[in-house]
Every structure is written in structure tokens, then in C-alpha cells.
Design a protein around this motif. Structure first.
Motif, PDB file in Angstrom:
ATOM      1  N   ASP A 198      -3.496  -1.466  16.500  1.00 29.11           N
ATOM      2  CA  ASP A 198      -4.128  -0.396  16.024  1.00 29.11           C
ATOM      3  C   ASP A 198      -3.637   0.237  14.874  1.00 29.11           C
ATOM      4  OD1 ASP A 198      -5.297  -0.478  18.610  1.00 29.11           O
ATOM      5  OD2 ASP A 198      -3.904   0.987  19.533  1.00 29.11           O
ATOM      6  N   LEU A 199      -2.717  -0.033  14.231  1.00 29.36           N
ATOM      7  CA  LEU A 199      -2.357   0.318  12.850  1.00 29.36           C
ATOM      8  C   LEU A 199      -3.065  -0.374  11.886  1.00 29.36           C
ATOM      9  CD1 LEU A 199      -0.711   1.673  10.707  1.00 29.36           C
ATOM     10  CD2 LEU A 199       1.219   0.107  11.147  1.00 29.36           C
ATOM     11  N   TRP A 216      -6.737   0.567  11.514  1.00 30.22           N
ATOM     12  CA  TRP A 216      -6.828   1.963  11.079  1.00 30.22           C
ATOM     13  C   TRP A 216      -7.783   1.898   9.650  1.00 30.22           C
ATOM     14  CZ3 TRP A 216      -5.370   4.026   6.419  1.00 30.22           C
ATOM     15  CH2 TRP A 216      -5.712   5.425   6.193  1.00 30.22           C
ATOM     16  N   ALA A 220       5.968  -0.086  10.665  1.00 37.15           N
ATOM     17  CA  ALA A 220       6.060  -0.391  12.272  1.00 37.15           C
ATOM     18  C   ALA A 220       7.594  -0.200  12.501  1.00 37.15           C
ATOM     19  CB  ALA A 220       5.721  -1.973  12.188  1.00 37.15           C
ATOM     20  N   PHE A 264       0.313   5.302  15.970  1.00 40.24           N
ATOM     21  CA  PHE A 264      -0.396   4.507  16.821  1.00 40.24           C
ATOM     22  C   PHE A 264       0.716   3.876  17.598  1.00 40.24           C
ATOM     23  CE2 PHE A 264      -2.775   4.366  12.941  1.00 40.24           C
ATOM     24  CZ  PHE A 264      -3.981   4.850  13.293  1.00 40.24           C
ATOM     25  N   ALA A 309       6.249   7.232  18.475  1.00 42.97           N
ATOM     26  CA  ALA A 309       5.478   7.254  17.066  1.00 42.97           C
ATOM     27  C   ALA A 309       4.803   8.591  16.911  1.00 42.97           C
ATOM     28  CB  ALA A 309       4.299   6.158  17.427  1.00 42.97           C
ATOM     29  N   SER A 368       0.501   0.666  18.664  1.00 44.16           N
ATOM     30  CA  SER A 368       0.853  -0.926  18.419  1.00 44.16           C
ATOM     31  C   SER A 368       0.359  -1.211  16.882  1.00 44.16           C
ATOM     32  CB  SER A 368      -0.359  -1.524  19.333  1.00 44.16           C
ATOM     33  OG  SER A 368      -1.353  -1.395  18.860  1.00 44.16           O
ATOM     34  N   CYS A 379       3.474   3.102  13.395  1.00 42.26           N
ATOM     35  CA  CYS A 379       3.263   2.894  14.849  1.00 42.26           C
ATOM     36  C   CYS A 379       4.506   2.427  15.324  1.00 42.26           C
ATOM     37  CB  CYS A 379       2.288   1.522  14.619  1.00 42.26           C
ATOM     38  SG  CYS A 379       2.867  -0.194  14.404  1.00 42.26           S
ATOM     39  N   ALA A 406       4.397   4.879  22.091  1.00 44.45           N
ATOM     40  CA  ALA A 406       3.604   5.550  21.385  1.00 44.45           C
ATOM     41  C   ALA A 406       4.092   7.210  21.150  1.00 44.45           C
ATOM     42  CB  ALA A 406       2.135   5.677  22.001  1.00 44.45           C
TER      43      ALA A 406
END
Ligand SMILES: NC(=O)c1ccc[n+]([C@@H]2O[C@H](COP(=O)([O-])OP(=O)(O)OC[C@H]3O[C@@H](n4cnc5c(N)ncnc54)[C@H](O)[C@@H]3O)[C@@H](O)[C@H]2O)c1
Length: 390
Positions: A92-93, A96, A42, A87, A74, A89, A67, A71
């Protein structure tokens, strides 16, 4: 790695807690020990590459996703470094899943300090092990919530203090453990660094109390306060002063601070830290023990590996030049971060080993909270004019 694992002496305090955690982690261990670990990162900013390279140096570990709240960044950073998934956020990561239905096993948190809590607790809730950059958080309540969230989710939680892995730091810690230095009685930590105004303006979060949590103590000094307390033990009283001498037109936090520390053992120490020094004089952390022996580790120029430049015991003094004039003190930030990669690699390897074995990482969340508590006490003491007693 040589001698003691960083953090060893503090582990006994958490034995009961750890037993519960170990039982849960043993279950995780069965799930992870024989297969490739999937890692997400992250934050795709300055320190991201240290984590990426550290994981890539390990066998059976794959960085599968990045992420970043930006975005576009990223996507660009993931593409530039051959990371398959990007990703916008952490949610969302964490959602996955690969073709086999499995998501990531662990996450490195390389986002600005005030965001650490949200990322760490969301990852813990998803059952993902967490390695978080320092400082753990910018206040003690957040740090405590992070520790509790990881404990309750039975995920392994580590915090980056990679300088503990310097052989020089290990040597001093070992000399305390084996009695060569005796019990630490006197300590000193000197962090005399240079930062350009652009360092603070390069991101939208550095230099304010709300988004950075502090200045030189929170961002740079914390590494060396961590070393000092790791060598010397539990701090019980802090008296400090802070000031902003040269960066006042572009930051609101301190660029300089001094403090005295008193330890539970009765030992005492001094701290000075600044980003107003030109050229930088790097860092020294020095400990004198009850045998009278003294050891000092120096990082000069900033970003180079710590080296023991004073080792005085019995009737012998071994000393190297602390500031060799042949060395250029003016290193840029990218070079400093790049030079830290071997030590990120050492701590990431330790963390992955803890995940695989269900063991305790060298620097736990509780351990990482100690340096934060000390520097926050310097801020409080400076504001009130009174010592802070823990
Ligand atoms: N261990 C060390 O020696 C060391 C060195 C440098 C930085 N750090 C630490 O690493 C952290 C990041 O520092 P940096 O210099 O890489 O910062 P940076 O500003 O260069 O990068 C941070 C990145 O995180 C992204 N981000 C912000 N909030 C996010 C969120 N909620 N989710 C996902 N992405 C988010 C930003 O868009 C940015 O790309 C800080 O806590 C810092 O103290 C540690």
C-alpha cells in the motif's frame, strides 16, 4: 566528513556492474535532482526515529509515509511524528500517489531482518531506491537476490553500517590508505556487551534462528565485523565457536562467540562477541599494520561515538583510557539508538546524494554481504568443528 568515503577501496570490483547501473541511474537522476525527494519508511519500531530524523535534517527531502504490518502502530507513530500517510503494508505504501501522481522515490527498510528481502525486492520492482537496515539478510542467498533485484531494477541500494562514518573509523581507514599503518597484518574485534532478558522478549522476533537469524554476531557483532573487514580486506577463512551462557532460558541463538579470521592478504585476526557481559565493556576494533603501527577504535559506553584510544606508530604511543571509570557503562537501548542518530544522518545523507547524482552509496548491498558471510561462517564452523574456507 573527512578523508575517504566508507567503502571506497571496494568499489573497483564492481566497476562494470556500476557502469550499467549508472546509465540507468542517470535517467533517474534527471528525474530527481531538481525536486524534493519523497521518502517512505517501512517499520515503525525502535530504529525508525533514527531514519526519520536523518531525512528531516536534509534539504529537499520529505518523509511522506510510514508503513508497518501493525497498522494501528503505523497510524499512531505517523501521527505522533507528523507523517502524513500511514499504511498497514509496504504494498500500500508503494501504491500511494500524491496529488501530482508521483509516489515515493526512496524507502528506508526498518523491519526485522528476515523481512528485509521481501520489502527490498518489492520496492525495487516498483522502481524505488532502497536503504536497508543491517543485517542485509539472514542468509547469503537472500542477500544475493536483493542485490540482483536492485541491480536489475536500476535502483540504488544501500545498507546501514553507520559506524563507518565515525571520524575515528575514517582516520584508521585513511591511515591504511596513505600507508601510515601499512598493510594490515593483525586485527582484533572485541564486542563485550550487556543485554537484559527483556531485550529479547520485548519483540516477537528476537532470539530465534528463524526470526532473528542469530544472536550477538547477527545483531550487534556485525557492525564491528564490518569495520574489521573494511580495515583489513577480504576474508578467506573462518574458524569459530559459539555458545549460549546466560540467556539460554529465553533465546535459542548464541549470546557469545569467538573466531579467528584469515585474510586473502595473509593477515589474521580474532573476534570475540557477547551479550553476557555485566557491566558492558563496549567495543574495540584494533589493527596492526606492516609498519608495526597499531590503531584501536573504542566504543564505550555502547552507543557513544567511536574514539581512537590507541595510536602507536614509530616510537610514540598515544593512548587514552579505554574504560574511563567516570563513564557509566549501563546505558539503555533507547539511549544507544538515540546516540546513533548523527551517524545515521551521515549515512542517510550519503545515500540521498548517491540517489541524486546516480553515484554509488558508501555501503552497497555487495559490501554489506561481506560481514554477513563472515558471521554465517562462524555459525557453520561452530556446528561442524571445521574451518570454513571461502
Ligand atoms: N543500524 C543500527 O545500529 C540498528 C539499530 C537497531 C536496529 N537495527 C535494525 O533495524 C531493523 C529493525 O529493528 P528494530 O529494533 O527497529 O525492530 P522493532 O521490532 O522495534 O521494529 C520493527 C517494526 O517493523 C514492523 N514490521 C515487521 N514486519 C514488517 C513488514 N513486513 N512490513 C512493515 N513493517 C513490518 C514491526 O511491526 C515493528 O513495528 C533490524 O533489522 C535491526 O537489526 C539497526
Amino acid at each position: 566528513m573527512s578523508t575517504a568515503r566508507p567503502g571506497t577501496q571496494n568499489r573497483t570490483q564492481h566497476r562494470a556492474q556500476n557502469r550499467t547501473q549508472h546509465r540507468a541511474q542517470n535517467r533517474t537522476q534527471h528525474r530527481t535532482q531538481n525536486r524534493t525527494l519523497r521518502v517512505g519508511i517501512a517499520g515503525g519500531g525502535a530504529i525508525f526515529r533514527n531514519h526519520l530524523e536523518a531525512y528531516r535534517a536534509l534539504q529537499d527531502v520529505e518523509v511522506v509515509a510510514l508503513c508497518d504490518i501493525d497498522a494501528e502502530r503505523a497510524g499512531a507513530v505517523a501521527a505522533a511524528h507528523g507523517i502524513q500517510h500511514a499504511f498497514g503494508s509496504v504494498t500500500d505504501l508503494l501504491a500511494w500517489r500524491g496529488a501530482d501522481g508521483r509516489g515515493i522515490d526512496l524507502i528506508s527498510v526498518c523491519t526485522p531482518h528476515p523481512t528485509h528481502e521481501a520489502v527490498v525486492t518489492e520496492a525495487a520492482a516498483a522502481g524505488v531506491h532502497v536503504l536497508c537496515e543491517k543485517p542485509i539478510a539472514i542468509d547469503l542467498e537472500a542477500a544475493e537476490r536483493m542485490v540482483v533485484a536492485c541491480r536489475e531494477a536500476s535502483v540504488t541500494f544501500g545498507v546501514l553500517f553507520q559506524r563507518r562514518f565515525w571520524p575515528a573509523a575514517q582516520r584508521i581507514r585513511a591511515a591504511i590508505d596513505d600507508g601510515t599503518l601499512g598493510t594490515p597484518i593483525l586485527g582484533h574485534c572485541s564486542v563485550l556487551l550487556h543485554r537484559e532478558p527483556e531485550y529479547y522478549s520485548a519483540t516477537d522476533w528476537r532470539g530465534t534462528w528463524a526470526s532473528d537469524g542469530g544472536g550477538v554476531l547477527m545483531t550487534q557483532g556485525i557492525h564491528y565485523i564490518d569495520l574489521l573487514q573494511w580495515f583489513m580486506g577480504e576474508v578467506v577463512e573462518v574458524h569459530g565457536h559459539m555458545a549460549t551462557f546466560v540467556h539460554g532460558d529465553h533465546i535459542e541463538v548464541e549470546d557469545s562467540a569467538v573466531a579467528t579470521l584469515r585474510f586473502a592478504s595473509g593477515a589474521i585476526a580474532t573476534v570475540q562477541a557477547s551479550t553476557a557481559v555485566t557491566p558492558s565493556l563496549g567495543v574495540q576494533v584494533r589493527v596492526t599494520g606492516s609498519t608495526g603501527a597499531t590503531a584501536q577504535v573504542t566504543e564505550f559506553p555502547e552507543g557513544t561515538d567511536g574514539r581512537v584510544d590507541i595510536w602507536a606508530a614509530g616510537d610514540s604511543v598515544g593512548a587514552q583510557e579505554t574504560w574511563p571509570s567516570s563513564l557509566n557503562p549501563n546505558v539503555d537501548l533507547a539511549a544507544i539508538n538515540g546516540a546513533l542518530i548523527p551517524w545515521h544522518r551521515a549515512q542517510v545523507a550519503d545515500f540521498v546524494d548517491a540517489v541524486r547524482t546516480g553515484g554509488t552509496p558508501a555501503v552497497t548491498g555487495e559490501e554489506a554481504t561481506k560481514s554477513l558471510r563472515i558471521l554465517l561462517a562462524v555459525y557453520e564452523s561452530s556446528r561442524t568443528g571445521k574451518p570454513v574456507v571461502f
